[in-house]
Design an enzyme around this catalytic site. Structure first.
Site, mmCIF file in Angstrom:
data_model
loop_
_atom_site.group_PDB
_atom_site.id
_atom_site.type_symbol
_atom_site.label_atom_id
_atom_site.label_comp_id
_atom_site.label_asym_id
_atom_site.label_seq_id
_atom_site.Cartn_x
_atom_site.Cartn_y
_atom_site.Cartn_z
ATOM 1 N N GLU A 30 0.930 -1.209 -0.099
ATOM 2 C CA GLU A 30 -0.032 -0.007 0.189
ATOM 3 C C GLU A 30 0.647 1.218 -0.266
ATOM 4 O OE1 GLU A 30 -3.559 -2.118 2.478
ATOM 5 O OE2 GLU A 30 -2.259 -1.081 3.488
ATOM 6 N N LEU A 59 -5.593 -1.312 -2.115
ATOM 7 C CA LEU A 59 -5.739 -1.344 -0.615
ATOM 8 C C LEU A 59 -6.577 -2.299 -0.180
ATOM 9 C CD1 LEU A 59 -6.489 2.350 0.009
ATOM 10 C CD2 LEU A 59 -4.245 1.239 -0.037
ATOM 11 N N GLU A 61 -5.367 -5.917 1.859
ATOM 12 C CA GLU A 61 -4.476 -6.788 2.425
ATOM 13 C C GLU A 61 -4.551 -8.173 2.253
ATOM 14 O OE1 GLU A 61 -5.149 -2.989 4.310
ATOM 15 O OE2 GLU A 61 -6.526 -4.581 4.058
ATOM 16 N N GLN A 83 0.365 -1.312 5.712
ATOM 17 C CA GLN A 83 0.764 0.051 6.205
ATOM 18 C C GLN A 83 1.006 0.059 7.712
ATOM 19 O OE1 GLN A 83 -1.769 2.948 5.008
ATOM 20 N NE2 GLN A 83 -0.695 3.480 3.123
ATOM 21 N N PHE A 84 -0.030 -0.901 8.515
ATOM 22 C CA PHE A 84 -0.060 -0.818 9.833
ATOM 23 C C PHE A 84 -0.413 -2.292 10.422
ATOM 24 C CE2 PHE A 84 -1.031 3.555 8.881
ATOM 25 C CZ PHE A 84 -0.142 4.203 9.751
ATOM 26 N N PRO A 90 -7.526 -8.412 7.914
ATOM 27 C CA PRO A 90 -8.356 -8.633 6.696
ATOM 28 C C PRO A 90 -7.250 -10.049 6.027
ATOM 29 C CG PRO A 90 -8.280 -6.526 6.730
ATOM 30 C CD PRO A 90 -7.352 -6.830 7.873
ATOM 31 N N HIS A 130 -4.318 1.625 14.152
ATOM 32 C CA HIS A 130 -2.725 2.080 13.687
ATOM 33 C C HIS A 130 -1.747 1.777 14.755
ATOM 34 C CE1 HIS A 130 -5.394 4.102 10.874
ATOM 35 N NE2 HIS A 130 -4.448 4.639 10.232
#
Length: 326
Positions: A30, A59, A61, A83-84, A90, A130
């Protein structure tokens, strides 16, 4: 030759080294390509190696990890970025059902040389999902290695080892210390062994086991208790699956005490497993109950509550004193 790099810079250099040395390595995820990642870990790599080897993904996962499975089976070495860590859920089905099981399912015919990178942990005042620290959940999955560096030097060596490993590795990066400090990091490629802890500081009074950003906070706590004549031994676990049991047990046999420090919630966290290892292998050496300093059994709080949730050097120092005086 070495450069002074922070942890994020060491990650970038590791990826650059492996992209240059191994044409089967591909990096995607991402915002990884054009933007260079949300934390800029892949900045400049697309320009250097091209859009076929460093590129953006949708986007999604589950799709990111799912496509990496196919790539790895067919001879590539994908390094994907989520990203985090909180965005990994997912993809949990793909990780548990396929990534970790492929070697066993195929009786060794297929293996997956792939790395899933994810920034993890709190401390940057981010939004929900996050700031997750659920590494114990992934450490319980057979067939998946889980690595967490705490320094720039370790980050580069462990990431290169992860990319070269024939089996899948979840590589969690403590984002709170991405740019916290710099360290000499060799320009050339090097590997650090996955599954081997590091004794950061030798001591006689109590063993402290930590990983990720908690290593730095524990070092600050050790400085606080030094004035009171307390001499802790600090172990940076570095790899939480597999766990370096031998290093932990031998240290506890020497000190007679153990404290585990982690940011994750207390219940069923990795600290409980480490306490079980000590109870099974070094129980007769103990002079105080094994103790944990952890986050709380709640969802990670929004920014105003972060400082109350994450273990602080002060809380760690108070626990050290209590355990040593037991």
């Amino acid at each position: 030759m070495a450069n002074k790099l922070n942890l994020i810079g060491a990650v970038t250099q590791a990826l650059e080294n492996e992209l240059a040395e191994d044409k089967t390595v591909v990096v995607y995820g991402e915002d990884v390509g054009v933007e260079g990642g949300v934390f800029r870990a892949t900045a400049g790599l697309q320009e250097k190696f091209g859009e076929k080897r460093v590129f953006d993904s949708p986007l999604a996962e589950s799709g990111i990890v799912g496509t990496a499975i196919g790539m790895a089976i067919n001879g590539l070495k994908p390094v994907v970025e989520l990203q985090f860590m909180g965005f990994s859920y997912p993809a949990f089905n793909q990780i548990v059902t396929h990534v970790a099981r492929m070697r066993n399912r195929s009786r060794g015919r297929y293996h997956l040389p792939m790395v899933i990178r994810a920034p993890y942990g709190g401390g940057i005042r981010a939004l929900e999902h996050h700031s997750e620290s659920t590494e114990a959940m992934y450490a319980q999955i057979p067939g998946l290695k889980v690595v967490i560096p705490s320094t720039p030097y370790d980050a580069k060596g462990l990431l290169i080892a992860a990319i070269r490993d024939p089996d899948p590795v979840l590589f969690l990066e403590p984002k709170r210390i991405y740019r916290a400090f710099r360290q000499d990091v060799p320009e050339e490629s090097y590997e650090l062994p996955i599954g081997k802890a590091k004794i950061v500081k030798e001591g006689e009074d109590v063993t402290i086991v930590a990983w990720g950003a908690m290593v730095r906070d524990t070092q600050a706590a050790i400085d606080m208790v030094k004035e009171k004549g307390i001499d802790p031994e600090l172990i940076d676990l570095r790899t939480i699956s597999p766990i370096d049991r031998e290093t932990i047990v031998e240290s506890v046999k020497k000190t007679g005490r153990i404290i585990i420090v982690h940011e994750a919630p207390k219940t069923l966290g990795l600290g409980a497993e480490i306490m079980a290892i000590v109870n099974e292998k070094a129980f007769l050496y103990l002079e105080a109950p094994p103790t944990r300093v952890t986050g709380f059994d709640t969802t990670f709080p929004l920014p105003k509550g972060e400082n109350h949730y994450i273990p602080t050097p002060e809380r760690i120092a108070q626990t050290i004193e209590k355990v040593v005086k037991y």
